[in-house]
Design a protein around this motif. Structure first.
Motif, PDB file in Angstrom:
ATOM      1  N   ALA A   1       0.834  -1.180  -0.221  1.00  0.00           N
ATOM      2  CA  ALA A   1      -0.027   0.110  -0.159  1.00  0.00           C
ATOM      3  C   ALA A   1       0.825   1.289  -0.078  1.00  0.00           C
ATOM      4  O   ALA A   1       0.313   2.400  -0.116  1.00  0.00           O
ATOM      5  N   GLY A   2       2.063   1.185   0.233  1.00  0.00           N
ATOM      6  CA  GLY A   2       2.942   2.239   0.224  1.00  0.00           C
ATOM      7  C   GLY A   2       2.860   2.810   1.619  1.00  0.00           C
ATOM      8  O   GLY A   2       2.513   2.472   2.523  1.00  0.00           O
ATOM      9  N   ASN A   3       3.879   4.036   1.714  1.00  0.00           N
ATOM     10  CA  ASN A   3       3.946   4.859   3.135  1.00  0.00           C
ATOM     11  C   ASN A   3       4.230   6.442   2.675  1.00  0.00           C
ATOM     12  O   ASN A   3       3.870   6.719   1.297  1.00  0.00           O
ATOM     13  N   ASP A   4       4.762   6.921   3.883  1.00  0.00           N
ATOM     14  CA  ASP A   4       5.032   8.293   3.468  1.00  0.00           C
ATOM     15  C   ASP A   4       6.008   8.759   2.608  1.00  0.00           C
ATOM     16  O   ASP A   4       5.873   9.826   1.952  1.00  0.00           O
ATOM     17  N   ALA A   5       6.627   7.769   2.330  1.00  0.00           N
ATOM     18  CA  ALA A   5       7.946   8.127   1.266  1.00  0.00           C
ATOM     19  C   ALA A   5       7.755   7.327   0.021  1.00  0.00           C
ATOM     20  O   ALA A   5       8.478   7.797  -0.968  1.00  0.00           O
ATOM     21  N   TYR A   6       6.918   6.186  -0.128  1.00  0.00           N
ATOM     22  CA  TYR A   6       6.853   5.515  -1.161  1.00  0.00           C
ATOM     23  C   TYR A   6       5.614   5.162  -1.623  1.00  0.00           C
ATOM     24  O   TYR A   6       4.669   5.064  -0.936  1.00  0.00           O
ATOM     25  N   ASN A   7       5.224   5.399  -3.175  1.00  0.00           N
ATOM     26  CA  ASN A   7       3.795   5.041  -3.663  1.00  0.00           C
ATOM     27  C   ASN A   7       3.662   3.442  -3.625  1.00  0.00           C
ATOM     28  O   ASN A   7       4.427   2.829  -3.295  1.00  0.00           O
ATOM     29  N   PRO A   8       2.429   3.389  -3.648  1.00  0.00           N
ATOM     30  CA  PRO A   8       2.072   1.845  -3.446  1.00  0.00           C
ATOM     31  C   PRO A   8       2.736   1.105  -4.953  1.00  0.00           C
ATOM     32  O   PRO A   8       3.071   1.797  -5.880  1.00  0.00           O
ATOM     33  N   ALA A   9       3.048  -0.296  -4.553  1.00  0.00           N
ATOM     34  CA  ALA A   9       3.833  -1.106  -5.527  1.00  0.00           C
ATOM     35  C   ALA A   9       2.936  -2.221  -5.680  1.00  0.00           C
ATOM     36  O   ALA A   9       2.212  -2.731  -4.723  1.00  0.00           O
ATOM     37  N   ARG A  10       2.983  -2.925  -6.982  1.00  0.00           N
ATOM     38  CA  ARG A  10       2.383  -4.311  -7.161  1.00  0.00           C
ATOM     39  C   ARG A  10       3.314  -4.977  -8.104  1.00  0.00           C
ATOM     40  O   ARG A  10       3.931  -4.368  -9.256  1.00  0.00           O
ATOM     41  N   SER A  11       3.278  -6.242  -7.606  1.00  0.00           N
ATOM     42  CA  SER A  11       4.056  -7.144  -8.491  1.00  0.00           C
ATOM     43  C   SER A  11       3.488  -7.429  -9.710  1.00  0.00           C
ATOM     44  O   SER A  11       2.192  -7.279 -10.110  1.00  0.00           O
ATOM     45  N   PRO A  12       4.220  -8.022 -10.793  1.00  0.00           N
ATOM     46  CA  PRO A  12       3.951  -8.691 -11.950  1.00  0.00           C
ATOM     47  C   PRO A  12       3.055  -9.813 -11.444  1.00  0.00           C
ATOM     48  O   PRO A  12       3.171 -10.553 -10.568  1.00  0.00           O
ATOM     49  N   ASN A  13       2.110 -10.073 -12.441  1.00  0.00           N
ATOM     50  CA  ASN A  13       1.308 -11.616 -12.310  1.00  0.00           C
ATOM     51  C   ASN A  13       2.206 -12.587 -12.704  1.00  0.00           C
ATOM     52  O   ASN A  13       2.955 -12.748 -13.478  1.00  0.00           O
ATOM     53  N   VAL A  14       2.085 -13.654 -11.694  1.00  0.00           N
ATOM     54  CA  VAL A  14       2.778 -14.965 -12.013  1.00  0.00           C
ATOM     55  C   VAL A  14       1.828 -16.087 -11.986  1.00  0.00           C
ATOM     56  O   VAL A  14       0.908 -15.986 -11.072  1.00  0.00           O
ATOM     57  N   THR A  15       1.910 -17.093 -12.604  1.00  0.00           N
ATOM     58  CA  THR A  15       0.900 -18.265 -12.870  1.00  0.00           C
ATOM     59  C   THR A  15       1.762 -19.556 -12.668  1.00  0.00           C
ATOM     60  O   THR A  15       2.862 -19.789 -12.802  1.00  0.00           O
TER      61      THR A  15
END
Length: 504
Positions: free
Chosen positions: A348-362
């Protein structure tokens, strides 16, 4: 100057005390000296003092006005102090541990104390997830080693966390707000200070006469002095982010051989991008196989990562929330049905960094290749004679190849066509059962396997059992009857001869 302020602050009187939560029990301060003092009279509610069954002190509201709220000293038994509310008048500690080992202090609320939690000459102590406020020291360790101070919320204290002559401790994932000093190490070595968030502190993280410590991945917001080293050498200061503070790490001329690298200085809390990865331990498995999902967040930050799952193109749903430890996380998962599993992780991120999402893995889960087994059967006898109404015939057989368990059915057909099914749960490549025959004629026996995840359906050949009626007792009487007739005839002839001779 700051230590003087701390002492002055310690002797102020409170403006008032708030009531304890209704679920807590009021009681007098607790003092435990030695393992034998872990008793119910001293607040112990459960446990035997072992690692798997520690003594537990919990659920109390205690006033630390004339003595520390809870004191534990000279012990090595395992114990937990949790879910207590302790308030004082800035004169005594909320919880004091002295010459103690194997303890946990967790989920307590402490305010208006000289020390929220103080550790003297102690080791293997964990101070976890406590809320400590309005005190001179949030957490203080003196001459103590191999302890953990993590996950605590330290608010409005003069000094948030203070280590003096204490080595090899871990201070991580704490949130410190509005302190004169955030984290201070004095004459301490080999400690790790990581992933803490400090906001509105005059002095953020300070090392004084302290060597070989690691200060990494901390976030400091609005600090007058960010990170400072005084007469401290061979320390590592890396990966820290300082927002609205000094543009460098302060190192005096008496501090040498320190490694200062990869620290970020921001005028505003302009969020940066983080990178989140996720990898499965395998990409193709059989149904029923457990895999491990692991990943990392770079740069390492505290918090949790959410893992989402989609099966065969369905909408993604939350699988679990995993705590980041040093920027890494992992989760085990068992694939219970055939199909394509798609995973991704989200931070979800914090005060210093934007949220991040990994690539999908199958990960593809397939049913194992089914075997078509060969089933054989045999009987101890294939021809029997009925005795007293019925005969029990042992039947044996084999399945090849064999995959356990195999649920088979032995079908027995009587001479009149009546079918009886005998279920057998085969747990090995050979099996056995008893078949009862009770009338003359030809009986048919066949073993059938219905098929499952491991087998295709299969049947054995049909085996016949010939059953004869038993002969009457004594066997064949034809000759006896003939012999009896001869004897009778001879007797008649003899009688006639005797009569004729007598007349003469």
């Amino acid at each position: 100057m700051c230590l003087t302020l701390a002492l002055l602050f310690a002797f102020q009187l409170p403006s008032g005390a708030s009531a304890a939560p209704a679920s807590l029990q009021y009681r007098a301060p607790i003092e435990i000296v030695g393992n034998s003092a872990f008793t119910s009279a001293n607040g112990v509610v459960s446990g035997s003092g072992t690692a798997s069954d520690p003594y537990v002190i919990e659920g109390y509201s205690i006033a630390a006005n004339l003595t520390p709220g809870i004191t534990i000293s000279n012990t090595n038994a395992h114990f937990i102090v949790r879910n207590c509310n302790i308030q004082g008048t800035w004169l005594y500690a909320g919880i004091m541990l002295q010459n103690a080992t194997n303890g946990r202090v967790e989920n307590n609320t402490i305010s208006r104390c000289l020390d929220g939690v103080v550790i003297y000459s102690s080791t293997k102590i964990s101070v976890l997830n406590n809320s400590i406020s309005d005190s001179s020291y949030g957490v203080r360790a003196e001459s103590s080693s191999n302890n953990t101070i993590s996950g605590n919320t330290l608010t409005d204290n003069v000094i948030g966390a203070f280590l003096s002559m204490s080595d090899a401790n871990n201070v991580s994932n704490n949130v410190l707000t509005n302190s004169s000093q955030g984290i201070h190490l004095f004459s301490s070595s080999g400690n790790t200070v990581s992933n803490n968030k400090l906001t509105d502190t005059d002095e953020g993280i300070t090392l004084s006469i302290s060597n070989n410590n690691a200060v990494k991945n901390n976030l400091l917001i609005n600090t007058t002095q960010g990170i400072s080293l005084f007469f401290s050498s061979s320390n590592t200061v890396t990966g820290n982010t300082i927002v609205k503070g000094p543009k460098s790490i302060s190192v005096d001329s008496l501090s040498t051989n320190n490694t200062i690298s990869n620290n970020t200085f921001l005028d505003e809390l302009a969020k940066q991008n983080a990178s989140l990865s996720l990898q499965p331990s395998a990409s193709s498995v059989n149904v029923g196989t457990a895999i491990t999902l692991s990943g990392s967040l770079a740069p390492a930050q505290p918090g949790t990562v959410s893992i989402y799952l989609s099966i065969n193109g369905s909408a993604a749903t939350l699988l679990s929330n995993e705590t980041l430890v040093g920027g890494a996380f992992s989760r085990g998962f068992n694939l219970t049905q055939a199909g394509t599993y798609s995973f991704y992780a989200y931070w979800a991120g914090n005060d210093a960094y934007n949220p991040a999402r990994s690539p999908n893995v199958t990960v593809t889960a397939t049913s194992p290749q089914k075997a078509t087994p060969v089933i054989t059967i045999s009987a101890s006898k294939t021809s029997v004679t009925l005795g007293a109404g019925q005969v029990v015939i042992p039947i044996t057989g084999s399945i090849s190849p064999f995959v356990s368990p195999a649920q088979i059915t032995i079908r027995v057909t009587s001479p009149s066509g009546q079918v009886t099914s005998i279920p057998v749960n085969a747990t090995a490549s050979t099996f056995s059962a008893n078949v009862t025959v009770d009338k003359a004629g030809t009986w048919s026996i066949q073993v059938q396997l219905a098929g499952n995840d491991a087998y295709n359906p299969a049947s054995s050949s049909v085996m016949s059992i010939s059953v004869q009626e038993a002969q009457p007792a004594g066997g064949d009487n034809t000759m006896l009857f003939a012999a009896a007739g001869v004897v009778v005839a001879a007797a008649v002839v003899a009688a006639l001869f005797f009569l004729l001779k007598k007349r003469k």
